[in-house]
Design a protein around this motif. Sequence first.
Motif, short mmCIF file in Angstrom:
data_model
loop_
_atom_site.label_atom_id
_atom_site.label_comp_id
_atom_site.label_asym_id
_atom_site.label_seq_id
_atom_site.Cartn_x
_atom_site.Cartn_y
_atom_site.Cartn_z
N GLU A 1 0.86 -1.19 0.00
CA GLU A 1 0.00 0.00 0.00
C GLU A 1 0.90 1.23 0.00
O GLU A 1 1.63 1.47 0.96
CB GLU A 1 -0.90 0.01 1.24
CG GLU A 1 -1.92 -1.12 1.29
CD GLU A 1 -3.25 -0.73 0.69
OE1 GLU A 1 -3.46 0.49 0.46
OE2 GLU A 1 -4.07 -1.62 0.45
N LYS B 1 -0.89 8.49 6.44
CA LYS B 1 -1.18 7.35 7.29
C LYS B 1 -2.03 7.81 8.46
O LYS B 1 -1.59 8.60 9.30
CB LYS B 1 0.12 6.71 7.81
CG LYS B 1 0.96 6.03 6.74
CD LYS B 1 2.24 5.46 7.34
CE LYS B 1 3.06 4.73 6.32
NZ LYS B 1 4.33 4.21 6.88
N ALA C 1 -7.83 5.56 9.71
CA ALA C 1 -8.63 4.99 8.62
C ALA C 1 -7.76 4.21 7.64
O ALA C 1 -8.19 3.19 7.09
CB ALA C 1 -9.39 6.09 7.89
N THR C 2 -6.54 4.69 7.41
CA THR C 2 -5.61 3.99 6.51
C THR C 2 -5.38 2.58 7.00
O THR C 2 -5.45 1.61 6.21
CB THR C 2 -4.27 4.73 6.44
OG1 THR C 2 -4.47 6.07 5.99
CG2 THR C 2 -3.30 4.01 5.50
N TYR C 3 -5.10 2.43 8.28
CA TYR C 3 -4.80 1.11 8.83
C TYR C 3 -6.03 0.23 8.91
O TYR C 3 -5.96 -0.97 8.63
CB TYR C 3 -4.11 1.25 10.18
CG TYR C 3 -2.75 1.88 10.05
CD1 TYR C 3 -1.74 1.24 9.34
CD2 TYR C 3 -2.47 3.13 10.61
CE1 TYR C 3 -0.49 1.82 9.18
CE2 TYR C 3 -1.22 3.71 10.46
CZ TYR C 3 -0.24 3.06 9.74
OH TYR C 3 1.00 3.63 9.58
N ARG C 4 -7.15 0.80 9.28
CA ARG C 4 -8.38 0.01 9.32
C ARG C 4 -8.68 -0.57 7.93
O ARG C 4 -9.01 -1.76 7.79
CB ARG C 4 -9.56 0.86 9.79
CG ARG C 4 -9.55 1.18 11.27
CD ARG C 4 -10.86 1.81 11.71
NE ARG C 4 -10.84 2.16 13.12
CZ ARG C 4 -11.08 1.29 14.10
NH1 ARG C 4 -11.36 0.02 13.79
NH2 ARG C 4 -11.04 1.67 15.36
N SER C 5 -8.53 0.27 6.92
CA SER C 5 -8.82 -0.16 5.55
C SER C 5 -7.81 -1.19 5.05
O SER C 5 -8.19 -2.22 4.49
CB SER C 5 -8.83 1.07 4.64
OG SER C 5 -9.04 0.69 3.29
N ALA C 6 -6.53 -0.91 5.25
CA ALA C 6 -5.48 -1.81 4.75
C ALA C 6 -5.55 -3.18 5.41
O ALA C 6 -5.45 -4.22 4.73
CB ALA C 6 -4.11 -1.18 4.98
N ALA D 1 -8.13 -4.51 6.83
CA ALA D 1 -9.37 -5.20 6.47
C ALA D 1 -9.24 -5.86 5.10
O ALA D 1 -9.72 -6.98 4.88
CB ALA D 1 -10.54 -4.22 6.46
N ARG D 2 -8.57 -5.16 4.17
CA ARG D 2 -8.41 -5.71 2.81
C ARG D 2 -7.41 -6.86 2.76
O ARG D 2 -7.60 -7.83 2.04
CB ARG D 2 -7.93 -4.61 1.85
CG ARG D 2 -9.01 -3.67 1.39
CD ARG D 2 -8.55 -2.87 0.17
NE ARG D 2 -7.33 -2.13 0.43
CZ ARG D 2 -7.29 -0.93 0.99
NH1 ARG D 2 -8.43 -0.35 1.37
NH2 ARG D 2 -6.15 -0.30 1.18
N ALA E 1 -6.39 2.51 15.55
CA ALA E 1 -7.21 1.58 14.75
C ALA E 1 -7.44 0.26 15.47
O ALA E 1 -8.24 -0.55 15.02
CB ALA E 1 -6.53 1.33 13.41
#
Length: 234
Positions: free
Chosen positions: A148, A153, A156-161, A163-164, A189
Motif C-alpha cells: 500500500e 497514514k 482509517a488507513t490502517y483500518r482499511s489496509a 481489512a483488505r 485503529a
Amino acid sequence: MAGPLTTIGFDADDTLWQNETFFRLTQDRFAELLADHAERDHLHERLLAAERRNLGHYGFGIKGFMLSMIETAIEVTQRRVPASVIAEILSTGQEMLSHPIELLPHAAEVVADLSGRFRLVLITKGDLLDQERKLAQSGLGEMFDAVEIVSNKTEATYRSAFARHGDGADRAMMVGNSLKSDVRPALEAGSWGVFVPHGLTWELEHAEAPEGHARFHEIADLGALPALIERIAR
C-alpha cells in the motif's frame, strides 16, 4: 475480544532501508548553495516551513522536497536565485531518486523469517514511482503479500489496509520508525504498534510515545521483532 495476531504491516523508509540520511545530505548541499543568502539554521527553518505548507499540495517524498527547496531558494534570495542554483537543486533531487537502496540491519532476515507465517503488508508514504523502485531494488518485494503506497497514514488507513489484506486491525501489527505515522494511528485503529527508532527522523514525523498503551512496544532494532511477535502471538 481480539483474536490472535495474523498480519504484520511494515513501514519502508527508515524502517527497512535508509532514507532520511539522503535527505540530510541534500539539505547540507542546499545550505552550501545558499550560504551567501541565509544562515544554515534560518534556511533549515524556512525549508521546513515550506515542506509543512506544501504537504497538502505535493504529498510526501523527494519531488515535494525538491519543489520546497526551490520555493525556499526563491524566497531567501528575494527572487534573485541564479538559474545555476535551481539546476543544482534539481540535480541533487534526481540523484536522490536514483540512489541505490541500503537495507537497514536485520531487515532482510526478519522479513524472510516472518514471510509465510504471517500476512505481510508494506504500508508506505511517498512518490509512487520512487517507492516502487526502492521496493524492487530492495529484494524484499516477493515476501510481501500486499503493498500500500498511500498519501498519508491515519487510523482509517490502517483500518482499511488491514481489512483488505488481513483479518482486521485488531489482529494486525504495524512496525515503523515514526510514532506519528506508523505507531499512534495504528494503535487508534486497534492494532499493535511497534516503534523502531531510527537515528534520523524528519521533524514533521515527531510525536509523543504512547507510554502505557497496552499494545505499544518499542524495540532497539528489527532484530528484536521476531521475539516480540512470539510473545504477543502465544
